[in-house]
Design a protein around this motif. Structure first.
Motif, PDB file in Angstrom:
ATOM      1  N   GLU A  44       0.836  -1.201   0.000  1.00  0.00           N
ATOM      2  CA  GLU A  44       0.000   0.000   0.000  1.00  0.00           C
ATOM      3  C   GLU A  44       0.875   1.257   0.000  1.00  0.00           C
ATOM      4  OE1 GLU A  44      -3.705   1.902   2.581  1.00  0.00           O
ATOM      5  OE2 GLU A  44      -2.575   0.208   3.388  1.00  0.00           O
ATOM      6  N   GLY A  45       1.905   1.265   0.816  1.00  0.00           N
ATOM      7  CA  GLY A  45       2.818   2.405   0.868  1.00  0.00           C
ATOM      8  C   GLY A  45       3.582   2.574  -0.427  1.00  0.00           C
ATOM      9  N   ARG A  46       3.968   1.446  -1.016  1.00  0.00           N
ATOM     10  CA  ARG A  46       4.699   1.523  -2.286  1.00  0.00           C
ATOM     11  C   ARG A  46       3.810   2.113  -3.380  1.00  0.00           C
ATOM     12  NH1 ARG A  46       7.726  -3.418  -5.517  1.00  0.00           N
ATOM     13  NH2 ARG A  46       8.339  -2.150  -7.292  1.00  0.00           N
ATOM     14  N   ALA A  47       2.543   1.752  -3.382  1.00  0.00           N
ATOM     15  CA  ALA A  47       1.609   2.305  -4.371  1.00  0.00           C
ATOM     16  C   ALA A  47       1.479   3.823  -4.200  1.00  0.00           C
ATOM     17  CB  ALA A  47       0.249   1.627  -4.247  1.00  0.00           C
ATOM     18  N   VAL A  48       1.444   4.287  -2.955  1.00  0.00           N
ATOM     19  CA  VAL A  48       1.374   5.731  -2.685  1.00  0.00           C
ATOM     20  C   VAL A  48       2.644   6.418  -3.189  1.00  0.00           C
ATOM     21  CG1 VAL A  48       1.373   7.452  -0.819  1.00  0.00           C
ATOM     22  CG2 VAL A  48      -0.201   5.507  -0.733  1.00  0.00           C
ATOM     23  N   ALA A  49       3.797   5.826  -2.908  1.00  0.00           N
ATOM     24  CA  ALA A  49       5.073   6.398  -3.341  1.00  0.00           C
ATOM     25  C   ALA A  49       5.161   6.450  -4.866  1.00  0.00           C
ATOM     26  CB  ALA A  49       6.232   5.582  -2.766  1.00  0.00           C
ATOM     27  N   GLU A  50       4.754   5.383  -5.527  1.00  0.00           N
ATOM     28  CA  GLU A  50       4.856   5.340  -6.990  1.00  0.00           C
ATOM     29  C   GLU A  50       3.884   6.302  -7.653  1.00  0.00           C
ATOM     30  OE1 GLU A  50       4.993   1.246  -8.285  1.00  0.00           O
ATOM     31  OE2 GLU A  50       6.910   0.971  -7.248  1.00  0.00           O
ATOM     32  N   LYS A  51       2.705   6.472  -7.076  1.00  0.00           N
ATOM     33  CA  LYS A  51       1.754   7.439  -7.627  1.00  0.00           C
ATOM     34  C   LYS A  51       2.330   8.847  -7.511  1.00  0.00           C
ATOM     35  CE  LYS A  51      -2.918   9.212  -7.247  1.00  0.00           C
ATOM     36  NZ  LYS A  51      -4.145   9.235  -6.468  1.00  0.00           N
ATOM     37  N   LEU A 127       9.234   8.997   2.518  1.00  0.00           N
ATOM     38  CA  LEU A 127       8.725   8.542   3.807  1.00  0.00           C
ATOM     39  C   LEU A 127       7.202   8.615   3.770  1.00  0.00           C
ATOM     40  CD1 LEU A 127       9.944   7.751   6.618  1.00  0.00           C
ATOM     41  CD2 LEU A 127       9.339  10.061   7.315  1.00  0.00           C
ATOM     42  N   ALA A 128       6.554   7.503   4.094  1.00  0.00           N
ATOM     43  CA  ALA A 128       5.090   7.460   4.101  1.00  0.00           C
ATOM     44  C   ALA A 128       4.579   7.831   5.485  1.00  0.00           C
ATOM     45  CB  ALA A 128       4.604   6.075   3.710  1.00  0.00           C
ATOM     46  N   GLY A 129       3.506   8.609   5.514  1.00  0.00           N
ATOM     47  CA  GLY A 129       2.892   9.003   6.777  1.00  0.00           C
ATOM     48  C   GLY A 129       1.387   9.034   6.653  1.00  0.00           C
ATOM     49  N   SER A 130       0.733   8.910   7.779  1.00  0.00           N
ATOM     50  CA  SER A 130      -0.725   8.943   7.808  1.00  0.00           C
ATOM     51  C   SER A 130      -1.189  10.391   7.949  1.00  0.00           C
ATOM     52  CB  SER A 130      -1.245   8.110   8.981  1.00  0.00           C
ATOM     53  OG  SER A 130      -2.648   8.159   9.017  1.00  0.00           O
ATOM     54  N   ASP A 131      -2.163  10.748   7.143  1.00  0.00           N
ATOM     55  CA  ASP A 131      -2.712  12.100   7.191  1.00  0.00           C
ATOM     56  C   ASP A 131      -4.210  12.013   6.942  1.00  0.00           C
ATOM     57  OD1 ASP A 131      -2.367  14.987   7.366  1.00  0.00           O
ATOM     58  OD2 ASP A 131      -2.749  15.041   5.209  1.00  0.00           O
ATOM     59  N   ARG A 132      -4.986  12.377   7.928  1.00  0.00           N
ATOM     60  CA  ARG A 132      -6.449  12.339   7.844  1.00  0.00           C
ATOM     61  C   ARG A 132      -6.968  10.970   7.422  1.00  0.00           C
ATOM     62  NH1 ARG A 132      -6.728  17.742   4.468  1.00  0.00           N
ATOM     63  NH2 ARG A 132      -4.933  16.670   3.659  1.00  0.00           N
ATOM     64  N   GLY A 133      -6.343   9.929   7.955  1.00  0.00           N
ATOM     65  CA  GLY A 133      -6.828   8.570   7.721  1.00  0.00           C
ATOM     66  C   GLY A 133      -6.341   7.910   6.446  1.00  0.00           C
ATOM     67  N   SER A 134      -5.478   8.568   5.688  1.00  0.00           N
ATOM     68  CA  SER A 134      -4.940   7.915   4.488  1.00  0.00           C
ATOM     69  C   SER A 134      -3.423   8.082   4.472  1.00  0.00           C
ATOM     70  CB  SER A 134      -5.568   8.501   3.218  1.00  0.00           C
ATOM     71  OG  SER A 134      -5.254   9.856   3.091  1.00  0.00           O
ATOM     72  N   TRP A 135      -2.772   7.199   3.737  1.00  0.00           N
ATOM     73  CA  TRP A 135      -1.317   7.234   3.638  1.00  0.00           C
ATOM     74  C   TRP A 135      -0.908   8.203   2.550  1.00  0.00           C
ATOM     75  CZ3 TRP A 135       0.795   5.457   7.733  1.00  0.00           C
ATOM     76  CH2 TRP A 135       0.192   4.425   8.443  1.00  0.00           C
ATOM     77  N   ARG A 136       0.077   9.031   2.874  1.00  0.00           N
ATOM     78  CA  ARG A 136       0.574  10.039   1.941  1.00  0.00           C
ATOM     79  C   ARG A 136       2.090  10.146   2.100  1.00  0.00           C
ATOM     80  NH1 ARG A 136      -3.482  14.062   0.578  1.00  0.00           N
ATOM     81  NH2 ARG A 136      -5.483  13.438   1.392  1.00  0.00           N
ATOM     82  N   ILE A 137       2.713  10.858   1.202  1.00  0.00           N
ATOM     83  CA  ILE A 137       4.151  11.092   1.313  1.00  0.00           C
ATOM     84  C   ILE A 137       4.366  12.213   2.331  1.00  0.00           C
ATOM     85  CG2 ILE A 137       6.243  11.825   0.093  1.00  0.00           C
ATOM     86  CD1 ILE A 137       5.181   8.963  -0.518  1.00  0.00           C
ATOM     87  N   ASP A 138       5.252  11.928   3.277  1.00  0.00           N
ATOM     88  CA  ASP A 138       5.503  12.853   4.378  1.00  0.00           C
ATOM     89  C   ASP A 138       6.853  13.554   4.243  1.00  0.00           C
ATOM     90  OD1 ASP A 138       4.615  14.003   6.803  1.00  0.00           O
ATOM     91  OD2 ASP A 138       5.879  12.641   7.947  1.00  0.00           O
ATOM     92  N   ARG A 139       7.746  12.942   3.468  1.00  0.00           N
ATOM     93  CA  ARG A 139       9.072  13.544   3.280  1.00  0.00           C
ATOM     94  C   ARG A 139       9.697  12.961   2.010  1.00  0.00           C
ATOM     95  NH1 ARG A 139      12.969  12.349   8.010  1.00  0.00           N
ATOM     96  NH2 ARG A 139      13.136  10.373   6.957  1.00  0.00           N
ATOM     97  N   MET A 140      10.432  13.811   1.285  1.00  0.00           N
ATOM     98  CA  MET A 140      11.159  13.358   0.102  1.00  0.00           C
ATOM     99  C   MET A 140      12.587  13.865   0.202  1.00  0.00           C
ATOM    100  SD  MET A 140      10.572  13.997  -3.983  1.00  0.00           S
ATOM    101  CE  MET A 140      10.969  15.733  -4.006  1.00  0.00           C
ATOM    102  N   ILE A 141      13.534  12.942   0.027  1.00  0.00           N
ATOM    103  CA  ILE A 141      14.947  13.309   0.017  1.00  0.00           C
ATOM    104  C   ILE A 141      15.543  12.776  -1.276  1.00  0.00           C
ATOM    105  CG2 ILE A 141      17.186  12.987   1.138  1.00  0.00           C
ATOM    106  CD1 ILE A 141      15.612  12.531   3.765  1.00  0.00           C
ATOM    107  N   VAL A 142      16.190  13.650  -2.027  1.00  0.00           N
ATOM    108  CA  VAL A 142      16.881  13.261  -3.260  1.00  0.00           C
ATOM    109  C   VAL A 142      18.369  13.396  -2.967  1.00  0.00           C
ATOM    110  CG1 VAL A 142      17.217  13.691  -5.715  1.00  0.00           C
ATOM    111  CG2 VAL A 142      14.968  14.111  -4.666  1.00  0.00           C
ATOM    112  N   GLU A 143      19.088  12.255  -3.080  1.00  0.00           N
ATOM    113  CA  GLU A 143      20.527  12.240  -2.774  1.00  0.00           C
ATOM    114  C   GLU A 143      21.336  11.940  -4.026  1.00  0.00           C
ATOM    115  OE1 GLU A 143      20.481  10.375   1.596  1.00  0.00           O
ATOM    116  OE2 GLU A 143      20.134   8.906   0.017  1.00  0.00           O
TER     117      GLU A 143
END
Length: 143
Positions: A44-51, A127-143
């Motif tokens: 589920e988290g991977r699907a959020v990240a890929e979207k 980084l995936a995080g919960s926001d208002r009951g759904s999983w969303r991206i909470d942080r992005m780091i490009v290295e």
């Protein structure tokens, strides 16, 4: 003899009421003290990240920003996010999923999804995080 039967009936009713109150309190304690999940299911988290990455790759950085947590938005405004995404050419190309690992944020375990550019260059950590009951991206780091 009648008095004895009434006392036994009262004791039985009192015991039933006490057991019912105990069970109700136990349920309330479990519900109130149960911590919400800090990590999504891996898929589920991977699907959020890929979207999120797909929106960026499709040139829809404002929509990608809209799909993030309130904390992400607070840390980086939309215009700033759009500018920073444009400065990262690796985000415009397909990224390969590498792994998911657990990161600790404020003492809570969180899921971090790691992607890498096909040319082996940049690494993107989401980084995936919960926001208002759904999983969303909470942080992005490009290295």
């Amino acid at each position: 003899m009648v008095i004895i039967r009434q006392t036994r009936n009262r004791r039985g009713k009192t015991l039933i009421v006490l057991v019912a109150v105990f069970v109700a309190l136990a349920i309330a304690v479990v519900v109130l003290w149960r911590k919400p999940a800090t990590q999504p299911d891996i898929d589920e988290g991977r699907a959020v990240a890929e979207k999120f990455l797909d929106l960026i790759r499709a040139g829809q950085a404002p929509q990608a920003w809209e799909s993030t947590t309130a904390e992400f938005k607070s840390a980086e405004g939309r215009e700033s996010f759009v500018r920073s995404v444009k400065k990262q050419p690796a985000l415009a190309k397909p990224l390969s999923f590498v792994s998911v690992q657990t990161a600790t944020v404020q003492g809570d375990p969180r899921a971090e999804y790691i992607y890498r550019a096909a040319d082996g260059g940049k690494t993107v950590r989401l980084l995936a995080g919960s926001d208002r009951g759904s999983w969303r991206i909470d942080r992005m780091i490009v290295e």
